[in-house]
Design an enzyme around this catalytic site. Sequence first.
Site, PDB file in Angstrom:
ATOM      1  N   SER A  61       0.800  -1.231   0.000  1.00  0.00           N
ATOM      2  CA  SER A  61       0.000   0.000   0.000  1.00  0.00           C
ATOM      3  C   SER A  61       0.831   1.278   0.000  1.00  0.00           C
ATOM      4  CB  SER A  61      -0.974   0.004   1.165  1.00  0.00           C
ATOM      5  OG  SER A  61      -2.054  -0.835   0.857  1.00  0.00           O
ATOM      6  N   LYS A  64       0.492   3.299  -3.078  1.00  0.00           N
ATOM      7  CA  LYS A  64      -0.697   4.114  -3.377  1.00  0.00           C
ATOM      8  C   LYS A  64      -0.377   5.605  -3.376  1.00  0.00           C
ATOM      9  CE  LYS A  64      -3.816   0.593  -1.613  1.00  0.00           C
ATOM     10  NZ  LYS A  64      -4.268  -0.067  -0.395  1.00  0.00           N
ATOM     11  N   TYR A 186      -2.653  -2.391 -10.639  1.00  0.00           N
ATOM     12  CA  TYR A 186      -2.691  -2.246  -9.177  1.00  0.00           C
ATOM     13  C   TYR A 186      -1.885  -3.364  -8.497  1.00  0.00           C
ATOM     14  CZ  TYR A 186      -4.295  -2.421  -4.388  1.00  0.00           C
ATOM     15  OH  TYR A 186      -4.309  -2.490  -3.012  1.00  0.00           O
ATOM     16  N   TYR A 238      -5.240   4.281   7.213  1.00  0.00           N
ATOM     17  CA  TYR A 238      -6.605   3.727   7.183  1.00  0.00           C
ATOM     18  C   TYR A 238      -7.432   4.178   8.374  1.00  0.00           C
ATOM     19  CZ  TYR A 238      -3.602   0.666   4.457  1.00  0.00           C
ATOM     20  OH  TYR A 238      -2.661   0.180   3.619  1.00  0.00           O
ATOM     21  N   VAL A 256       1.227  -3.589   3.777  1.00  0.00           N
ATOM     22  CA  VAL A 256       1.256  -4.891   4.440  1.00  0.00           C
ATOM     23  C   VAL A 256       2.558  -5.666   4.193  1.00  0.00           C
ATOM     24  CG1 VAL A 256      -1.252  -5.152   4.617  1.00  0.00           C
ATOM     25  CG2 VAL A 256      -0.058  -6.021   2.587  1.00  0.00           C
TER      26      VAL A 256
END
Length: 303
Positions: A61, A64, A186, A238, A256
């Site tokens: 992540s 991103k 992705y 998050y 992660v």
Amino acid sequence: VYLEALQAILTEAQMIQAGAVANYIPELATADPHQTAIALCDETGAIHSVGDDTAVFTLQSCSKVFAHALALRAVGSQRLLQSVGVEPSGDRFDGIISLESRGRAHNPLINSGAICTSSLIPGNSLTEKLKTLLGGFSEFAGSVLSIDVSVFLSEREHGHRNRAIAHLLRSSGGLTGDVDEALELYFQQCAVQVTTQQLSVMAATLAFQGFNPKTKQQVLDKSHVRDVLSVMMTCGIYDASGEWMYTVGLPAKSGVGGGILAVVPGKMGIAVYSPRLDNFGTSVRGAYICERLSDRFGWHLFA
Ligand code: GLN
């Protein structure tokens, strides 16, 4: 001046045994849970690092943030806002329920929003898009980055939840274009491999308004850096972003794979790595280290 402090914080962090290595795809479950690293990249491009600072892990992540940056660079903030919002979701990174009523992803730093930003990376084919993506990520890192093919394949094979998210968004119009291509890109961006040292340069490029202190190149427009950091600050961790802001006080993003990048605007790029994760998907030792660094150097934005 930094090494002594970093070494002391590393030694403290290494005593923490809490958390578990990601196991949602088989390839990540093989990570060595003991590895821990800290790297700081300063305004001269010098890297101050300790621990397993050249161990390779996948961005997951953390990617991103940079896909968001490249999408901004490609289509601008107005166009991007039409597809993806800038609100914290208060939900897990792979949450799906709220998409049903909302129709559009909350923000670019959760899976739904990231799949949308990936779909906006320019290129006439998947190969071209991947080239744009890897080229852009490499500009941030100041070194040539590549993909861990087994992690990519593992994610592609087991990514049912992300496929469900993407198809739901496609049906509501939140995602346009080819769903499979967006997912493919992705999964690839998540599998980009870095060392903690390289990730600290990526963070530093954001800390110095888009100027990579290692390569001395302007990688991203200042106004887009502002956009990226604002979203990192509110949504980067998050549904634990509020607590993160409270304790660490810096825009950051976790993945992660065990990596976290954090940005001290105008001062420092921070990267940490350790694969054991908490329930939110953030490295346990990594979060501890960021909090200690922020305390030690007075980096909390409101300190
Ligand atoms: N590849 C992971 C996924 O899509 C990334 C999630 C994360 O790092 N939090 O589920």
